[in-house]
Design a protein around this motif. Structure first.
Motif, PDB file in Angstrom:
ATOM      1  N   ALA A 207       0.847  -1.193   0.000  1.00 24.93           N
ATOM      2  CA  ALA A 207       0.000   0.000   0.000  1.00 24.93           C
ATOM      3  C   ALA A 207       0.883   1.243   0.000  1.00 24.93           C
ATOM      4  CB  ALA A 207      -0.904   0.003   1.217  1.00 24.93           C
ATOM      5  N   TRP A 208       0.512   2.212  -0.817  1.00 24.42           N
ATOM      6  CA  TRP A 208       1.182   3.506  -0.862  1.00 24.42           C
ATOM      7  C   TRP A 208       0.125   4.576  -0.749  1.00 24.42           C
ATOM      8  CZ3 TRP A 208       2.532  -0.483  -4.127  1.00 24.42           C
ATOM      9  CH2 TRP A 208       3.846  -0.929  -4.042  1.00 24.42           C
ATOM     10  N   VAL A 209       0.322   5.498   0.181  1.00 25.04           N
ATOM     11  CA  VAL A 209      -0.615   6.600   0.370  1.00 25.04           C
ATOM     12  C   VAL A 209       0.193   7.887   0.396  1.00 25.04           C
ATOM     13  CG1 VAL A 209      -2.308   7.647   1.910  1.00 25.04           C
ATOM     14  CG2 VAL A 209      -2.198   5.164   1.698  1.00 25.04           C
ATOM     15  N   ARG A 210      -0.216   8.858  -0.401  1.00 23.94           N
ATOM     16  CA  ARG A 210       0.432  10.172  -0.397  1.00 23.94           C
ATOM     17  C   ARG A 210      -0.641  11.237  -0.336  1.00 23.94           C
ATOM     18  NH1 ARG A 210       4.530   7.898  -4.123  1.00 23.94           N
ATOM     19  NH2 ARG A 210       6.313   7.617  -2.767  1.00 23.94           N
TER      20      ARG A 210
ATOM     21  N   GLU B 107       4.177   4.176   3.144  1.00 26.91           N
ATOM     22  CA  GLU B 107       4.390   2.988   2.325  1.00 26.91           C
ATOM     23  C   GLU B 107       4.397   1.794   3.268  1.00 26.91           C
ATOM     24  OE1 GLU B 107       7.706   3.148  -0.322  1.00 26.91           O
ATOM     25  OE2 GLU B 107       7.335   5.249  -0.807  1.00 26.91           O
ATOM     26  N   ALA B 108       3.609   0.793   2.960  1.00 27.25           N
ATOM     27  CA  ALA B 108       3.508  -0.371   3.833  1.00 27.25           C
ATOM     28  C   ALA B 108       3.496  -1.656   3.023  1.00 27.25           C
ATOM     29  CB  ALA B 108       2.240  -0.282   4.678  1.00 27.25           C
ATOM     30  N   ARG B 109       4.119  -2.662   3.569  1.00 20.32           N
ATOM     31  CA  ARG B 109       4.062  -4.009   2.987  1.00 20.32           C
ATOM     32  C   ARG B 109       3.719  -4.960   4.115  1.00 20.32           C
ATOM     33  NH1 ARG B 109       8.471  -6.151  -0.937  1.00 20.32           N
ATOM     34  NH2 ARG B 109       7.007  -5.167  -2.350  1.00 20.32           N
ATOM     35  N   VAL B 110       2.611  -5.643   3.962  1.00 23.58           N
ATOM     36  CA  VAL B 110       2.153  -6.595   4.969  1.00 23.58           C
ATOM     37  C   VAL B 110       2.300  -7.998   4.375  1.00 23.58           C
ATOM     38  CG1 VAL B 110       0.203  -7.349   6.359  1.00 23.58           C
ATOM     39  CG2 VAL B 110       0.526  -4.917   5.896  1.00 23.58           C
ATOM     40  N   VAL B 111       2.999  -8.841   5.093  1.00 27.70           N
ATOM     41  CA  VAL B 111       3.203 -10.222   4.645  1.00 27.70           C
ATOM     42  C   VAL B 111       2.555 -11.144   5.666  1.00 27.70           C
ATOM     43  CG1 VAL B 111       4.892 -12.008   4.124  1.00 27.70           C
ATOM     44  CG2 VAL B 111       5.389  -9.622   3.547  1.00 27.70           C
TER      45      VAL B 111
END
Length: 72
Positions: A28-31, A43-47
Motif C-alpha cells: 500500500a502507498w498513500v500520499r 508505504e507499507a508491505r504486509v506479509v
C-alpha cells in the motif's frame, strides 16, 4: 471436455491453512499533497505467511541476510 462446478464450502481452518502455506502480500502507498506539497507519505508491505514459507521465499530474493544482522 465438460466443466464441473463443485458446490462445497471451505472451513475457516482450510482457508487459514492455505494462506499460511502460500502466503499473502499486501502493498500500500498513500500520499497526501496540498498545492503540490507532500504532507504525508505512507508505504507499507504486509506479509502474512508461515515462518517456513516466508524464509523459503525471502532466501530466494536475498532478504534473510539482512534479517540475520543484529541492529546497532
Amino acid at each position: 471436455m465438460a466443466v464441473e462446478k463443485v458446490n462445497s464450502s471451505s472451513s475457516l481452518a482450510e482457508v487459514v491453512d492455505r494462506i499460511l502455506d502460500k502466503g499473502i502480500v499486501v502493498d500500500a502507498w498513500v500520499r497526501v499533497s496540498l498545492v503540490g506539497i507532500e504532507l504525508l507519505a505512507i508505504e507499507a508491505r504486509v506479509v502474512i505467511a508461515s515462518v517456513e514459507t516466508y524464509l523459503k521465499y525471502a532466501e530466494a530474493v536475498g532478504l534473510t541476510a539482512q534479517a540475520a544482522v543484529p541492529a546497532s
